[in-house]
Design a protein around this motif. Structure first.
Motif, PDB file in Angstrom:
ATOM      1  N   UNK A 182       0.830  -1.208   0.000  1.00  0.00           N
ATOM      2  CA  UNK A 182       0.000   0.000   0.000  1.00  0.00           C
ATOM      3  C   UNK A 182       0.863   1.255   0.000  1.00  0.00           C
ATOM      4  N   UNK A 183       1.893   1.247   0.846  1.00  0.00           N
ATOM      5  CA  UNK A 183       2.780   2.411   0.908  1.00  0.00           C
ATOM      6  C   UNK A 183       3.561   2.566  -0.397  1.00  0.00           C
ATOM      7  N   UNK A 184       3.999   1.437  -0.970  1.00  0.00           N
ATOM      8  CA  UNK A 184       4.760   1.496  -2.225  1.00  0.00           C
ATOM      9  C   UNK A 184       3.885   1.985  -3.379  1.00  0.00           C
ATOM     10  N   UNK A 185       2.616   1.594  -3.356  1.00  0.00           N
ATOM     11  CA  UNK A 185       1.705   2.014  -4.433  1.00  0.00           C
ATOM     12  C   UNK A 185       1.549   3.524  -4.477  1.00  0.00           C
ATOM     13  N   UNK A 186       1.602   4.167  -3.323  1.00  0.00           N
ATOM     14  CA  UNK A 186       1.451   5.630  -3.286  1.00  0.00           C
ATOM     15  C   UNK A 186       2.566   6.335  -4.037  1.00  0.00           C
ATOM     16  N   UNK A 187       3.700   5.659  -4.213  1.00  0.00           N
ATOM     17  CA  UNK A 187       4.818   6.267  -4.936  1.00  0.00           C
ATOM     18  C   UNK A 187       4.558   6.360  -6.439  1.00  0.00           C
ATOM     19  N   UNK A 188       3.495   5.698  -6.905  1.00  0.00           N
ATOM     20  CA  UNK A 188       3.149   5.757  -8.330  1.00  0.00           C
ATOM     21  C   UNK A 188       2.418   7.045  -8.692  1.00  0.00           C
ATOM     22  N   UNK A 189       2.010   7.815  -7.685  1.00  0.00           N
ATOM     23  CA  UNK A 189       1.167   8.985  -7.937  1.00  0.00           C
ATOM     24  C   UNK A 189       1.738   9.973  -8.959  1.00  0.00           C
ATOM     25  N   UNK A 190       3.049  10.308  -8.901  1.00  0.00           N
ATOM     26  CA  UNK A 190       3.549  11.260  -9.908  1.00  0.00           C
ATOM     27  C   UNK A 190       3.419  10.752 -11.341  1.00  0.00           C
ATOM     28  N   UNK A 191       3.460   9.436 -11.511  1.00  0.00           N
ATOM     29  CA  UNK A 191       3.410   8.874 -12.860  1.00  0.00           C
ATOM     30  C   UNK A 191       1.982   8.683 -13.366  1.00  0.00           C
ATOM     31  N   UNK A 192       1.067   8.250 -12.484  1.00  0.00           N
ATOM     32  CA  UNK A 192      -0.286   7.909 -12.934  1.00  0.00           C
ATOM     33  C   UNK A 192      -1.350   8.864 -12.423  1.00  0.00           C
ATOM     34  N   UNK A 193      -0.971   9.755 -11.505  1.00  0.00           N
ATOM     35  CA  UNK A 193      -1.940  10.691 -10.942  1.00  0.00           C
ATOM     36  C   UNK A 193      -2.493  10.205  -9.613  1.00  0.00           C
ATOM     37  N   UNK A 194      -2.965  11.148  -8.821  1.00  0.00           N
ATOM     38  CA  UNK A 194      -3.468  10.810  -7.485  1.00  0.00           C
ATOM     39  C   UNK A 194      -4.731   9.965  -7.567  1.00  0.00           C
ATOM     40  N   UNK A 195      -5.633  10.318  -8.452  1.00  0.00           N
ATOM     41  CA  UNK A 195      -6.924   9.619  -8.513  1.00  0.00           C
ATOM     42  C   UNK A 195      -6.751   8.155  -8.894  1.00  0.00           C
ATOM     43  N   UNK A 196      -5.933   7.878  -9.896  1.00  0.00           N
ATOM     44  CA  UNK A 196      -5.708   6.487 -10.293  1.00  0.00           C
ATOM     45  C   UNK A 196      -4.970   5.737  -9.193  1.00  0.00           C
ATOM     46  N   UNK A 197      -4.093   6.419  -8.487  1.00  0.00           N
ATOM     47  CA  UNK A 197      -3.393   5.781  -7.366  1.00  0.00           C
ATOM     48  C   UNK A 197      -4.377   5.364  -6.286  1.00  0.00           C
ATOM     49  N   UNK A 198      -5.355   6.222  -5.988  1.00  0.00           N
ATOM     50  CA  UNK A 198      -6.381   5.871  -5.000  1.00  0.00           C
ATOM     51  C   UNK A 198      -7.178   4.658  -5.468  1.00  0.00           C
ATOM     52  N   UNK A 199      -7.503   4.627  -6.750  1.00  0.00           N
ATOM     53  CA  UNK A 199      -8.208   3.461  -7.296  1.00  0.00           C
ATOM     54  C   UNK A 199      -7.361   2.201  -7.134  1.00  0.00           C
ATOM     55  N   UNK A 200      -6.058   2.300  -7.418  1.00  0.00           N
ATOM     56  CA  UNK A 200      -5.175   1.145  -7.258  1.00  0.00           C
ATOM     57  C   UNK A 200      -5.092   0.702  -5.794  1.00  0.00           C
ATOM     58  N   UNK A 201      -5.110   1.668  -4.875  1.00  0.00           N
ATOM     59  CA  UNK A 201      -5.101   1.328  -3.454  1.00  0.00           C
ATOM     60  C   UNK A 201      -6.374   0.567  -3.074  1.00  0.00           C
ATOM     61  N   UNK A 202      -7.502   0.994  -3.618  1.00  0.00           N
ATOM     62  CA  UNK A 202      -8.751   0.288  -3.355  1.00  0.00           C
ATOM     63  C   UNK A 202      -8.751  -1.118  -3.920  1.00  0.00           C
ATOM     64  N   UNK A 203      -8.251  -1.265  -5.138  1.00  0.00           N
ATOM     65  CA  UNK A 203      -8.160  -2.592  -5.755  1.00  0.00           C
ATOM     66  C   UNK A 203      -7.211  -3.479  -4.959  1.00  0.00           C
ATOM     67  N   UNK A 204      -6.103  -2.913  -4.514  1.00  0.00           N
ATOM     68  CA  UNK A 204      -5.135  -3.689  -3.723  1.00  0.00           C
ATOM     69  C   UNK A 204      -5.764  -4.155  -2.416  1.00  0.00           C
ATOM     70  N   UNK A 205      -6.548  -3.314  -1.746  1.00  0.00           N
ATOM     71  CA  UNK A 205      -7.230  -3.738  -0.520  1.00  0.00           C
ATOM     72  C   UNK A 205      -8.187  -4.891  -0.799  1.00  0.00           C
ATOM     73  N   UNK A 206      -8.900  -4.824  -1.916  1.00  0.00           N
ATOM     74  CA  UNK A 206      -9.808  -5.914  -2.283  1.00  0.00           C
ATOM     75  C   UNK A 206      -9.033  -7.207  -2.543  1.00  0.00           C
ATOM     76  N   UNK A 207      -7.891  -7.097  -3.211  1.00  0.00           N
ATOM     77  CA  UNK A 207      -7.069  -8.279  -3.483  1.00  0.00           C
ATOM     78  C   UNK A 207      -6.503  -8.869  -2.192  1.00  0.00           C
TER      79      UNK A 207
END
Length: 395
Positions: free
Chosen positions: A353-378
């Protein structure tokens, strides 16, 4: 035909094995008043983080949240043992609800001006009401008198300390807070050394569960309001939809993870284990509220209203989410057959979860939040698949 509320009945210890013991309507109303204070604290956390004022904002949030949680927890455990539901009991509970509303009104001043006077006054009002409840228990329940008097005396001494703390300048006020918080935490251990109050395990588990649900509901309300504000300003956007879907996945996964295992059978094993479980929930409740504040920060960042970078905005969601995941699973691992595996999954998941937040500059904050939600579901799915399958009659 409904029963009338008695004007007064003798306060006796309730049976910890009582069947069908459930939360009362008064307790639910009590919780709603406390969630109003939680919501105020989360609002200030959101604004402070969005402005980049990390340290003072988090410190203020922790201090305010401790006052809210500790007053709620003390009443909850007392009510589990001594709920007479007569007129004096209800009126003292009303006084506590008034105290938390005063506390909630003082929350903005603690963040903006570092002024704790109103918050402290509201907190002391709640604690004085608890002193009165314990003194009544001591007078009317002789078997538990020693324990009740220890509670009343310990709480009273600490309240004097909270009032005197208002006179301390910075940084002595912060040092005083740490010492007084430790003193508050020590009171139950001191009071129940030899004689424990007869709280009800099912009732306590339900009370904590209901408060978790209510705080999750406050998160939904806060995020919905933030999204509506941005829709009113500029309409729907892909970013808002991504944050909405990601936030919904997080909330659902957080709910499922918390309610996957019941602690009832193990709550009364030892006093130390009981206190550990009960005390640890300050981080459970606080992290839930902080996830909501973080999602609001993410919405601000997506709309270019936040004054922080993309990674920082993503971390305001990922950090409390990781804390929640790790802590809840660790608490449950004590009474789960697959506890060690679940703990490892949670530890690895928190890092991801913490590592995923580092993707924000590349993919944007909103998509990062979506990825965090998907990761929690997984992570939820992986945790469920790692549990031992129940044995059925056909096996």
């Amino acid at each position: 035909m409904s029963k009338q509320t008695p004007l007064r009945r003798r306060m006796r210890s309730r049976d910890p094995g009582e069947e069908h013991r459930a939360a009362t309507p008064l307790e639910l109303l009590f919780d709603l008043c406390f969630v109003a204070a939680v919501g105020q604290a989360a609002v200030q956390l959101h604004h402070g983080l969005a402005e980049g004022h990390y340290l003072p904002t988090v410190a203020g949030f922790v201090m305010v949240f401790f006052a809210i949680w500790w007053a709620w927890m003390n009443f909850t455990w007392f009510a589990s043992a001594y709920d007479t539901d007569d007129m004096p009991y209800r009126l003292l509970t009303l006084l506590q609800m008034g105290g938390v509303l005063v506390l909630a009104a003082g929350v903005p001043a603690t963040f903006h001006d570092y002024d704790f006077r109103v918050v402290t006054f509201g907190y002391v009002v709640m604690r004085v009401a608890m002193i009165a409840q314990w003194l009544r228990a001591a007078a009317e329940h002789p078997e538990g008198r020693t324990c009740a008097l220890r509670y009343a005396g310990g709480i009273a001494v600490v309240q004097v300390g909270w009032l005197l703390r208002l006179l301390l300048p910075h940084p002595y006020g912060e040092i005083g807070f740490v010492l007084l918080a430790a003193a508050e935490l020590a009171v139950p251990a001191f009071a129940e050394r030899k004689l424990q109050t007869a709280w009800h395990p099912h009732h306590i588990a339900e009370r904590y569960s209901l408060f978790t649900i209510i705080v999750l509901g406050e998160v939904v309300l806060a995020v919905t309001a933030a999204m509506q504000e941005n829709v009113a300003d500029g309409g729907w956007s892909p970013g808002l939809l991504e944050i909405g879907v990601g936030g919904l996945l997080m909330i659902f996964a957080m709910w499922w993870i918390y309610f996957e295992h019941s602690p009832v059978k193990h709550l009364s094993d030892t006093l130390r284990g009981t206190l550990t479980w009960g005390y640890s929930h300050i981080f459970v409740f606080a992290s839930v509220a902080a996830v909501g504040a973080g999602l609001e920060v993410a919405i601000d960042a997506d709309a270019h209203k936040a004054h922080i970078g993309d990674v920082a905005a993503a971390l305001t969601v990922a950090v409390p989410l990781a804390v929640y995941l790790l802590l809840v699973v660790l608490l449950q691992s004590r009474y789960s057959e697959s506890g060690r595996i679940q703990a490892l999954i949670a530890a690895a998941g928190s890092v991801l979860l913490l590592a995923t937040s580092l993707l924000a500059p590349a993919v944007g904050v909103s998509l990062t939040v979506l990825l965090l939600g998907v990761l929690m579901a997984l992570l939820l799915a992986v945790g469920l698949s790692a549990q031992p399958k129940p044995v059925t009659a056909d096996d």
